[in-house]
Design a protein around this motif. Structure first.
Motif, PDB file in Angstrom:
ATOM      1  N   HIS A   1       0.812  -1.228   0.000  1.00  0.00           N
ATOM      2  CA  HIS A   1       0.000   0.000   0.000  1.00  0.00           C
ATOM      3  C   HIS A   1       0.842   1.273   0.000  1.00  0.00           C
ATOM      4  CE1 HIS A   1      -3.828  -2.091   0.540  1.00  0.00           C
ATOM      5  NE2 HIS A   1      -3.221  -2.892   1.409  1.00  0.00           N
ATOM      6  N   LYS A   2       2.182   1.110   0.039  1.00  0.00           N
ATOM      7  CA  LYS A   2       3.098   2.259   0.036  1.00  0.00           C
ATOM      8  C   LYS A   2       2.799   3.216   1.177  1.00  0.00           C
ATOM      9  CE  LYS A   2       3.768   1.938  -4.969  1.00  0.00           C
ATOM     10  NZ  LYS A   2       3.632   2.601  -6.269  1.00  0.00           N
ATOM     11  N   VAL A   3       2.483   2.610   2.333  1.00  0.00           N
ATOM     12  CA  VAL A   3       2.200   3.389   3.537  1.00  0.00           C
ATOM     13  C   VAL A   3       3.402   3.279   4.470  1.00  0.00           C
ATOM     14  CG1 VAL A   3       0.702   3.607   5.553  1.00  0.00           C
ATOM     15  CG2 VAL A   3      -0.263   2.952   3.356  1.00  0.00           C
ATOM     16  N   PRO A   4       3.931   4.386   4.975  1.00  0.00           N
ATOM     17  CA  PRO A   4       5.075   4.304   5.892  1.00  0.00           C
ATOM     18  C   PRO A   4       4.690   3.616   7.191  1.00  0.00           C
ATOM     19  CG  PRO A   4       4.200   6.539   5.813  1.00  0.00           C
ATOM     20  CD  PRO A   4       3.504   5.769   4.733  1.00  0.00           C
ATOM     21  N   SER A   5       5.659   3.040   7.861  1.00  0.00           N
ATOM     22  CA  SER A   5       5.387   2.371   9.131  1.00  0.00           C
ATOM     23  C   SER A   5       5.343   3.396  10.252  1.00  0.00           C
ATOM     24  CB  SER A   5       6.465   1.322   9.405  1.00  0.00           C
ATOM     25  OG  SER A   5       7.747   1.931   9.430  1.00  0.00           O
ATOM     26  N   GLY A   6       4.713   3.018  11.350  1.00  0.00           N
ATOM     27  CA  GLY A   6       4.575   3.907  12.499  1.00  0.00           C
ATOM     28  C   GLY A   6       3.122   4.147  12.854  1.00  0.00           C
ATOM     29  N   ASP A   7       2.912   5.070  13.813  1.00  0.00           N
ATOM     30  CA  ASP A   7       1.544   5.336  14.266  1.00  0.00           C
ATOM     31  C   ASP A   7       1.292   6.828  14.465  1.00  0.00           C
ATOM     32  OD1 ASP A   7      -1.019   4.403  15.003  1.00  0.00           O
ATOM     33  OD2 ASP A   7      -0.518   4.666  17.125  1.00  0.00           O
ATOM     34  N   GLY A   8       2.150   7.676  13.889  1.00  0.00           N
ATOM     35  CA  GLY A   8       1.976   9.117  14.033  1.00  0.00           C
ATOM     36  C   GLY A   8       0.908   9.656  13.102  1.00  0.00           C
ATOM     37  N   PRO A   9       0.598  10.951  13.202  1.00  0.00           N
ATOM     38  CA  PRO A   9      -0.461  11.550  12.364  1.00  0.00           C
ATOM     39  C   PRO A   9      -0.165  11.476  10.869  1.00  0.00           C
ATOM     40  CG  PRO A   9       0.727  13.237  13.609  1.00  0.00           C
ATOM     41  CD  PRO A   9       1.124  11.913  14.179  1.00  0.00           C
ATOM     42  N   TYR A  10       1.124  11.566  10.479  1.00  0.00           N
ATOM     43  CA  TYR A  10       1.432  11.475   9.050  1.00  0.00           C
ATOM     44  C   TYR A  10       1.125  10.080   8.513  1.00  0.00           C
ATOM     45  CZ  TYR A  10       3.927  11.365   4.625  1.00  0.00           C
ATOM     46  OH  TYR A  10       4.235  11.215   3.303  1.00  0.00           O
ATOM     47  N   VAL A  11       1.499   9.052   9.282  1.00  0.00           N
ATOM     48  CA  VAL A  11       1.211   7.679   8.869  1.00  0.00           C
ATOM     49  C   VAL A  11      -0.297   7.460   8.779  1.00  0.00           C
ATOM     50  CG1 VAL A  11       1.393   5.248   9.534  1.00  0.00           C
ATOM     51  CG2 VAL A  11       3.377   6.752   9.767  1.00  0.00           C
ATOM     52  N   ARG A  12      -1.034   7.991   9.729  1.00  0.00           N
ATOM     53  CA  ARG A  12      -2.500   7.850   9.706  1.00  0.00           C
ATOM     54  C   ARG A  12      -3.103   8.576   8.497  1.00  0.00           C
ATOM     55  NH1 ARG A  12      -5.003   7.845  15.820  1.00  0.00           N
ATOM     56  NH2 ARG A  12      -3.526   6.345  16.709  1.00  0.00           N
ATOM     57  N   ALA A  13      -2.510   9.711   8.156  1.00  0.00           N
ATOM     58  CA  ALA A  13      -2.985  10.444   6.977  1.00  0.00           C
ATOM     59  C   ALA A  13      -2.765   9.620   5.715  1.00  0.00           C
ATOM     60  CB  ALA A  13      -2.253  11.782   6.873  1.00  0.00           C
ATOM     61  N   LYS A  14      -1.580   9.019   5.589  1.00  0.00           N
ATOM     62  CA  LYS A  14      -1.284   8.196   4.413  1.00  0.00           C
ATOM     63  C   LYS A  14      -2.175   6.955   4.369  1.00  0.00           C
ATOM     64  CE  LYS A  14       1.390   8.906   1.746  1.00  0.00           C
ATOM     65  NZ  LYS A  14       1.257   9.710   0.488  1.00  0.00           N
ATOM     66  N   HIS A  15      -2.492   6.402   5.532  1.00  0.00           N
ATOM     67  CA  HIS A  15      -3.389   5.239   5.592  1.00  0.00           C
ATOM     68  C   HIS A  15      -4.778   5.635   5.102  1.00  0.00           C
ATOM     69  CE1 HIS A  15      -5.858   2.010   7.338  1.00  0.00           C
ATOM     70  NE2 HIS A  15      -4.751   1.270   7.279  1.00  0.00           N
ATOM     71  N   ALA A  16      -5.255   6.810   5.547  1.00  0.00           N
ATOM     72  CA  ALA A  16      -6.581   7.281   5.107  1.00  0.00           C
ATOM     73  C   ALA A  16      -6.575   7.566   3.609  1.00  0.00           C
ATOM     74  CB  ALA A  16      -6.969   8.536   5.892  1.00  0.00           C
ATOM     75  N   GLN A  17      -5.467   8.103   3.114  1.00  0.00           N
ATOM     76  CA  GLN A  17      -5.372   8.453   1.690  1.00  0.00           C
ATOM     77  C   GLN A  17      -5.271   7.220   0.799  1.00  0.00           C
ATOM     78  OE1 GLN A  17      -1.712  10.402   0.673  1.00  0.00           O
ATOM     79  NE2 GLN A  17      -2.274  10.721  -1.475  1.00  0.00           N
ATOM     80  N   LEU A  18      -4.382   6.299   1.138  1.00  0.00           N
ATOM     81  CA  LEU A  18      -4.046   5.199   0.234  1.00  0.00           C
ATOM     82  C   LEU A  18      -4.787   3.895   0.502  1.00  0.00           C
ATOM     83  CD1 LEU A  18      -0.175   5.775   0.161  1.00  0.00           C
ATOM     84  CD2 LEU A  18      -1.862   6.528  -1.523  1.00  0.00           C
ATOM     85  N   VAL A  19      -5.151   3.651   1.756  1.00  0.00           N
ATOM     86  CA  VAL A  19      -5.811   2.391   2.098  1.00  0.00           C
ATOM     87  C   VAL A  19      -7.319   2.575   2.207  1.00  0.00           C
ATOM     88  CG1 VAL A  19      -5.941   0.476   3.752  1.00  0.00           C
ATOM     89  CG2 VAL A  19      -3.739   1.594   3.289  1.00  0.00           C
ATOM     90  N   GLN A  20      -7.734   3.554   3.001  1.00  0.00           N
ATOM     91  CA  GLN A  20      -9.169   3.799   3.179  1.00  0.00           C
ATOM     92  C   GLN A  20      -9.792   4.574   2.025  1.00  0.00           C
ATOM     93  OE1 GLN A  20      -8.994   5.866   6.951  1.00  0.00           O
ATOM     94  NE2 GLN A  20      -9.248   3.972   8.139  1.00  0.00           N
ATOM     95  N   LYS A  21      -8.941   5.197   1.201  1.00  0.00           N
ATOM     96  CA  LYS A  21      -9.422   6.014   0.080  1.00  0.00           C
ATOM     97  C   LYS A  21     -10.388   7.101   0.553  1.00  0.00           C
ATOM     98  CE  LYS A  21      -7.278   3.157  -2.714  1.00  0.00           C
ATOM     99  NZ  LYS A  21      -6.000   3.530  -3.369  1.00  0.00           N
TER     100      LYS A  21
END
Length: 294
Positions: A18-38
């Motif tokens: 999913h090309k999402v960086p590892s971790g649990d900070g706000p940037y990682v959560r933003a990328k998860h919402a953008q790329l995984v959750q769409k």
């Protein structure tokens, strides 16, 4: 133990896929919402939190601007970059400029494009582009590749010429396209140059430029879009060629453009392969900002 290793591998694989960086900070959560959750709206909220928390501010700002552009919030993205780019390291400023140029295009802010493109050209002249390195790594469609200063120079000149075209300043666009082609020629810029010449009723010159594409002499000539556009321009030329082509000297209102052309020719003649990457053309172009902004 094996179960723990398996879970770690699955987690690592998830981040790669999913090309999402590892971790649990706000940037990682933003990328998860953008790329995984769409979910772009939620992604923007988390990108803002990342910026305010100082979590990968430069990446958060650039990625948020891209998402905002996709949501037709380009004006908001422009203001965000202008307001918060001061929090980003010096090495990120060049890529932020590239994002801004795309946003200006989206909003139709041609004057802002021209000013920023000339600024980027001046950075190349001063040796500040690519953070002082001769090449940089770029990414397109998920693939990485190397870009040289020479290629970047031609690309920026092409964008500057395109901006002049949007202002219907076809003579300025023509001059800049010709300089871009001298540095790193390709079919796309040749077709745009042909268009500029047609707009000036210089059909014979336009035909010669177009022939280079039709005869596959330039990189990109075999591209599907280039072939289609070349055919369209060829038909347009055929329809207009029966009349007499105008010469450059026949065109009205040429005084300030004459000076521009002369200056560009002079400084381009100074450039040779043995010179440094600080191409003098760009310092000279900046002196004509007021004259060209019509």
């Amino acid at each position: 133990m094996e179960s723990g290793l398996m879970k770690k591998k699955e987690k690592d694989l998830f981040h790669v896929i999913h090309k999402v960086p590892s971790g649990d900070g706000p940037y990682v959560r933003a990328k998860h919402a953008q790329l995984v959750q769409k979910d772009p709206e939620t992604a923007i909220v988390w990108f803002w939190k990342a910026i305010n928390a100082g979590d990968r501010v430069d990446s958060a700002l650039k990625d948020m601007a891209v998402v905002m552009k996709q949501l037709d919030r380009a004006e908001e993205a422009i203001e965000a970059i202008k307001s918060f780019r001061g929090l980003c390291p010096r090495t990120s400023q060049e890529s932020l400029d590239n994002v801004l140029i795309d946003l200006y295009k989206k909003c139709g802010k041609v004057e802002e494009q021209i000013v920023l493109l000339k600024h980027k050209l001046k950075q190349i002249y001063l040796g500040e582009a690519f953070n002082g390195k001769p090449t940089k790594t770029a990414r397109s469609h998920g693939k990485k590749f190397q870009v040289s200063i020479k290629q970047e120079t031609s690309r920026i000149l092409g964008n500057l010429a395109w901006a002049y075209m949007q202002k219907s300043n076809f003579m300025a666009a023509e001059v800049v396209y010709r300089k871009a082609q001298m540095i790193d020629p390709d079919a796309n810029k040749a077709l745009n140059l042909c268009h500029c010449l047609i707009k000036q009723a210089r059909y014979d010159e336009a035909g010669m430029v177009l022939d280079d594409v039709l005869q596959h002499k330039l990189p990109g000539s075999d591209d599907y879009k280039s072939r289609n556009r070349a055919e369209e321009l060829s038909l347009e030329l055929e329809a207009k060629r029966p009349g007499n082509s105008l010469l450059l000297t026949d065109l009205p209102g040429l005084s300030f453009e004459d000076d521009f052309v002369e200056a560009l020719e002079r400084v381009m003649n100074e450039w040779a392969p043995t010179r440094s990457r600080r191409l003098p053309i760009f310092e000279e172009i900046s002196q004509f900002r007021d004259q060209l902004a019509c």
